[in-house]
Design a protein around this motif. Structure first.
Motif, PDB file in Angstrom:
ATOM      1  N   TYR A   1      11.316  42.318  25.873  1.00 38.35           N
ATOM      2  CA  TYR A   1      11.324  42.183  27.480  1.00 38.35           C
ATOM      3  C   TYR A   1      11.635  40.809  27.809  1.00 38.35           C
ATOM      4  CZ  TYR A   1       9.857  42.547  32.179  1.00 38.35           C
ATOM      5  OH  TYR A   1       9.759  42.404  33.677  1.00 38.35           O
ATOM      6  N   ASP A   2      10.758  39.926  27.240  1.00 38.41           N
ATOM      7  CA  ASP A   2      10.628  38.457  27.841  1.00 38.41           C
ATOM      8  C   ASP A   2      11.074  37.542  26.519  1.00 38.41           C
ATOM      9  OD1 ASP A   2      10.093  36.024  28.894  1.00 38.41           O
ATOM     10  OD2 ASP A   2       8.324  36.567  29.836  1.00 38.41           O
TER      11      ASP A   2
ATOM     12  N   GLU B   1       8.471  35.663  23.949  1.00 37.70           N
ATOM     13  CA  GLU B   1       7.937  36.461  22.828  1.00 37.70           C
ATOM     14  C   GLU B   1       8.540  36.193  21.501  1.00 37.70           C
ATOM     15  OE1 GLU B   1       7.511  40.951  23.634  1.00 37.70           O
ATOM     16  OE2 GLU B   1       8.620  40.434  25.476  1.00 37.70           O
TER      17      GLU B   1
ATOM     18  N   ARG C   1       6.180  44.259  28.941  1.00 38.32           N
ATOM     19  CA  ARG C   1       6.439  43.859  27.448  1.00 38.32           C
ATOM     20  C   ARG C   1       6.020  44.991  26.591  1.00 38.32           C
ATOM     21  NH1 ARG C   1       4.081  37.849  26.390  1.00 38.32           N
ATOM     22  NH2 ARG C   1       5.035  36.586  28.359  1.00 38.32           N
TER      23      ARG C   1
ATOM     24  N   ARG D   1      10.145  39.416  17.358  1.00 35.10           N
ATOM     25  CA  ARG D   1       9.055  38.690  17.824  1.00 35.10           C
ATOM     26  C   ARG D   1       8.470  37.647  17.056  1.00 35.10           C
ATOM     27  NH1 ARG D   1       9.316  43.537  19.865  1.00 35.10           N
ATOM     28  NH2 ARG D   1       9.428  43.831  22.165  1.00 35.10           N
TER      29      ARG D   1
END
Ligand code: DLL
Length: 435
Positions: free
Chosen positions: A3-4, A8, A116, A315
């Motif tokens: 998401y970010d 992340e 997220r 991530r």
């Protein structure tokens, strides 16, 4: 899906630079605004300015649940009440609830973290989220609700309970994402079955389960029965609610901790000394960005392990293993340390047992006793129903538990659906020695 991307998947040095800057700011803030922290810093002879590196975090005091009780209800808030837009509370097993507050920015942060979390589970705009976490003082319902909306998914705020009606809504609305406790998901499955609804024919692709301990075996059970991917989400009210860490659906191998907002540590629960990556201990969190209710080195009592190998999902955040138990949940039975999750793993490795059980600990004279009450799952083809077979099954389980833990116990097999179901967190241990 990430998401970010900005936060992340940062290189380690970059995330640590953000953490240090935020930690210094946090130390300043709590020293100036929370009398409890001013006193605790002064007693240790440490000033906010002494934080020069992330290692200096260890100079700061721990915060315990008791400290929150001592400052009940709002004494730990770092901002005047006029900036607090939301209050949640968690009811512990003893005494007063733990009260937490959020500013508008805190709610925004939390919504981002829950977006997220849902994205890591593979949720997109266009998905329909059946949110059966409880709404109210508990953080589960509203936490997921805001996250789903932030992501742009459609959320059904069904909350817990009224299970039969939930099945109807699932059939008619076609939700694709299920959010609730793992135990409630299995209850939903059973109730669907009774209503003649094949759960696997529903549209669910993933479930985001947390708020109570569960195991890999329960994950398999849920995935097989419900026909969806089951991912783990962790959090606690004190730190923010759900969304402290979350698993990705790609790897399903540990929970990514949102380190730009929380610094995790693992400590030895007895000595309080930090433990290296890879060792099991008590999880401790420092909240870096929260305004209304910031916490320094909060001792969660949850046992886990941290590891920093990057994940195949991209991530780079540190991951924590599934919660293995609580340091204050550990049962000591005739001197042997027993975690309920160990007994669960024995039960769940069998095909003839349903994932519903209660451990009853008592004391007869000077002897601790352990009784394991568990539901038999009657599968016509495998089970004759003869009393002899039941006795053998009970004895087998007693032996397996004795082999694994060195503790003898009495297994009581009960009929399917006789152990009380919970709409939220399941209660699986009754320790009568305490009453
Ligand atoms: O349970 C927040 C939450 C809501 C998490 C929904 C996930 C989903 P509390 O009621 O304050 O907050 O309870 C926190 O629950 O310290 C753990 O002992 C336990 N817990 C939470 N998530 C997990 C998990 C919410 N994934 C306490 N696995 C924590 C095991 C969990 N235990």
């Amino acid at each position: 899906m990430i998401y970010d991307e900005e936060f992340e998947a940062l290189p380690r040095e970059a995330i640590e630079a953000i953490q240090l800057k935020r930690l210094r700011d946090l130390a300043e803030r709590v020293y100036a605004t929370v009398p409890f922290y001013k006193k605790a810093f002064d007693e240790r002879g440490v000033k906010p300015d002494d934080i020069k590196s992330l290692e200096d975090l260890q100079k700061l005091p721990f915060t315990m649940k008791q400290d929150l009780r001592d400052n009940y209800p709002f004494g730990m808030f770092a901002t005047p009440m006029e900036n607090v837009v939301r209050i949640h509370a968690s009811s512990g097993t003893t005494g007063k609830p733990t009260v937490v507050g959020y500013t508008r920015r805190d709610i925004n942060t939390w919504s981002e973290l829950m977006a997220r979390t849902l994205a890591a589970a593979g949720t997109h705009r266009g998905d329909i989220v059946h949110n059966a976490y409880g709404y109210g003082l508990f953080t589960g319902g509203l936490g997921f609700h805001y996250g789903a909306e932030r992501l742009g998914a459609s959320v059904i705020p069904v909350s817990g309970g009224n299970t039969k009606r939930q099945i109807l809504l699932m059939k008619d609305f076609g939700p694709t994402v299920l959010t609730c406790t793992p135990s409630y998901s299995l209850h939903l499955f059973d109730v669907a079955g009774e209503a003649g609804v094949d759960f696997r024919s529903l549209k669910f692709k993933v479930g985001v389960f947390g708020a109570e301990p569960w195991t890999e075996n329960i994950r398999n059970e849920i995935e097989n029965k419900l026909g969806l991917d089951a991912v783990d989400v962790y959090g606690l009210s004190e730190i923010i609610g759900p969304g402290v860490s979350a698993e990705c659906v790609e790897a399903k191998n540990g929970l990514h901790i949102f380190e730009d907002h929380f610094i995790p540590e693992i400590i030895d629960p007895q000595t309080g000394e930090p433990l290296p990556y890879g060792e099991v201990g008590e999880l401790v969190f420092t909240t870096l960005t929260k305004q209304a209710f910031p916490l320094i080195r909060y001792r969660t009592r949850d046992l886990s392990v941290l590891y920093r190998e990057p994940c195949k999902c991209g991530r780079t955040l540190v991951r924590m293993g599934r919660i293995m138990g609580r340091s204050d949940d550990m049962l000591i039975i005739r001197g042997v340390n027993v975690f309920p999750s160990q007994i669960e793993s024995v039960l769940m490795s069998r095909k003839d047992i349903a994932p519903h059980y209660v451990l009853i600990v008592d004391r007869k004279g000077h002897m601790d006793t352990l009784e394991v009450e568990v539901e038999v799952e009657i599968k016509e083809e495998a089970f004759s129903g003869a009393v002899k077979d039941l006795q053998n099954m009970g004895r087998d389980i007693e032996k397996d538990i004795k082999d694994l833990l060195g503790v003898s116990c009495k297994v009581r097999l009960v009929e399917p659906k006789t152990i009380q179901r919970s709409e939220g967190k399941a209660q699986r241990v009754i320790d009568k020695r305490k009453t």
